[in-house]
Enzyme design. Structure first.
Site, PDB file in Angstrom:
ATOM      1  N   HIS A 122     -39.162  -6.085  10.029  1.00 27.48           N
ATOM      2  CA  HIS A 122     -39.170  -6.753   8.730  1.00 27.48           C
ATOM      3  C   HIS A 122     -40.540  -7.346   8.406  1.00 27.48           C
ATOM      4  O   HIS A 122     -40.824  -7.676   7.250  1.00 27.48           O
ATOM      5  CB  HIS A 122     -38.069  -7.823   8.645  1.00 27.48           C
ATOM      6  CG  HIS A 122     -38.373  -9.110   9.337  1.00 27.48           C
ATOM      7  ND1 HIS A 122     -37.901  -9.419  10.605  1.00 27.48           N
ATOM      8  CD2 HIS A 122     -39.077 -10.197   8.937  1.00 27.48           C
ATOM      9  CE1 HIS A 122     -38.290 -10.631  10.934  1.00 27.48           C
ATOM     10  NE2 HIS A 122     -39.007 -11.124   9.941  1.00 27.48           N
ATOM     11  N   ASP A 152     -34.975  -4.302  14.660  1.00 26.56           N
ATOM     12  CA  ASP A 152     -36.009  -5.113  14.017  1.00 26.56           C
ATOM     13  C   ASP A 152     -37.329  -5.091  14.787  1.00 26.56           C
ATOM     14  O   ASP A 152     -37.954  -6.121  15.004  1.00 26.56           O
ATOM     15  CB  ASP A 152     -35.529  -6.566  13.846  1.00 26.56           C
ATOM     16  CG  ASP A 152     -36.404  -7.317  12.837  1.00 26.56           C
ATOM     17  OD1 ASP A 152     -37.074  -6.661  12.023  1.00 26.56           O
ATOM     18  OD2 ASP A 152     -36.416  -8.569  12.879  1.00 26.56           O
ATOM     19  N   SER A 224     -42.194 -14.697  13.087  1.00 25.46           N
ATOM     20  CA  SER A 224     -41.499 -13.439  13.343  1.00 25.46           C
ATOM     21  C   SER A 224     -42.455 -12.395  13.902  1.00 25.46           C
ATOM     22  O   SER A 224     -43.556 -12.198  13.377  1.00 25.46           O
ATOM     23  CB  SER A 224     -40.869 -12.908  12.053  1.00 25.46           C
ATOM     24  OG  SER A 224     -39.817 -13.734  11.634  1.00 25.46           O
TER      25      SER A 224
END
Length: 407
Positions: A122, A152, A224
């Site tokens: 992402h 992911d 992230s």
């Protein structure tokens, strides 16, 4: 000459001279005391906690990279798994962490080879090329080589960088609830190499064979794609999301999934992502089997400690009589119970009176029976994911805390 014995870790004897009259006066008293302790020491059987192996979740099988893809963290003894001071750990790891900017936003990544960076899918988004910035401030373009939305994760390639620090990859099978972890990333997308620390709260195995590491280390927007590392500098997960409606609940994708992706063995499991999988699991309210297993094991562990504490109390009484009537010398060190010093052969260096050898042997036998029993309990409780801090607090509660048992 009258003989006296000093025990040093089960090794030899030392002798000193007492007057024959004094020895004869004490001999009768020592025989009575030895008989009393032998009866009490052998009264109760050893206590061992056993946890049903079928209750614990099976660990994920270890997944190895192809030769040449697992690299050593410079300056860290990763092979020995040696923890290092936190500030040294951060100094070693930070040069491998980069900030990433794409058309969709900002995030974090980290080098695992001089030309290879791991991050979240992402974070990479749909771009074919992204912009990265190293900890030195140098800016580079990176090509998005591979994306796996279901786990992911994304793999980026850059022109190899000379002297680039890279991070070694671990495995979820070694991850334990309660162990210390550190997260490094670009908080809010602009605060590069921000560091947060916490513990592993749990290892969650969700649908589609997805394994997530839950931690209370703060994972902020922009973190992230950054590494979640243990205290040896080994990556155990890739930070991916946090629960905004709660405090101290964040998740990292287990590094094993990245190994699969890098080795070409990853097979996409549908269109679900870690976020959608976790949201579905939480909304359906599944039973917390792992938590129940841990709670049951904690109760068994405490019950066994309480039983063992009764034996330890009896040994306290006999040890005091031994110190008063049979032993000449100091017992250095600070312990919950003074006879814990028997576990360190350097500490009990005094002399034991003639006629007390059997008495001393019985005390030592019981002390080591208690030690072996607790070590067995510790291993079973650890396998059931009873938190290290919980085990330590319970040992302190029952005055059975010895540094050698803290894992």
């Amino acid at each position: 000459m009258v003989l006296a014995i000093a025990m040093v870790g089960g090794a030899g004897y030392a002798w000193y001279e007492w007057s024959r009259d004094a020895a004869e006066q004490q001999q009768a008293s020592m025989a009575r005391t030895a008989a009393a302790v032998s009866k009490r020491v052998n009264a109760a059987p050893p206590v061992v906690v056993r946890q049903n192996q079928s209750d614990a979740p099976a660990p994920a099988p270890p997944i190895d990279l192809q030769p040449g893809t697992l690299l050593q963290l410079p300056g860290a003894d990763a092979a020995a798994g040696t923890p290092v001071p936190l500030e040294d750990l951060v100094a070693r790891v930070a040069p491998a962490v980069v900030s990433i900017q794409t058309s969709a936003g900002r995030g974090t990544g980290f080098f695992i080879q001089p030309d290879t960076i791991l991050t979240n899918a992402h974070v990479a988004g749909t771009d074919s090329t992204v912009y990265i910035r190293r900890s030195t401030g140098e800016a580079l373009n990176a090509r998005v080589e591979r994306v796996a939305a279901d786990i992911d994760l994304a793999v980026l390639r850059v022109t190899p960088v000379d002297g680039q620090t890279v991070l070694p990859l671990g495995g979820v099978e070694r991850v334990r609830s309660g162990e210390d972890v550190v997260a490094i990333g670009s908080a809010l997308g602009v605060l590069q190499n921000s560091v947060t620390r916490g513990i592993v709260s749990a290892v969650r195995r969700a649908e589609n064979n997805l394994t997530l590491i839950q931690t209370d280390a703060a994972i902020n927007p922009g973190n992230s794609g950054g590494p979640l590392i243990d205290r040896t500098g080994t990556v155990i997960g890739i930070n991916t999301m946090t629960a905004r409606a709660a405090q101290g609940i964040s998740f990292a994708v287990a590094i094993d999934h990245a190994k699969e992706l890098l080795s070409g063995r990853h097979v996409a499991a549908g269109t679900a992502t870690p976020l959608s999988t976790l949201n579905s699991a939480m909304s359906n309210g599944p039973a917390a089997d792992g938590d129940r297993t841990r709670n049951d094991a904690t109760r068994l562990y405490e019950r066994a400690l309480a039983t063992l504490a009764g034996r330890a109390d009896s040994l306290d009484d006999e040890w005091r009589r031994f110190r008063r009537d049979c032993y000449k010398g100091a017992v250095p060190g600070q312990f919950d119970r003074e006879w814990f010093a028997l576990y360190d052969p350097k500490l009990v260096q005094g002399l034991v009176a003639y006629g007390c050898g059997g008495f001393f042997g019985d005390i030592r036998t019981e002390a080591f029976t208690i030690k072996n029993t607790i070590e067995g309990m510790e291993e079973e409780a650890r396998k059931a994911d009873v938190y290290p801090g919980t085990r330590r607090d319970l040992r302190r509660k029952y005055k059975l805390d010895y540094a050698g048992w803290d894992r």
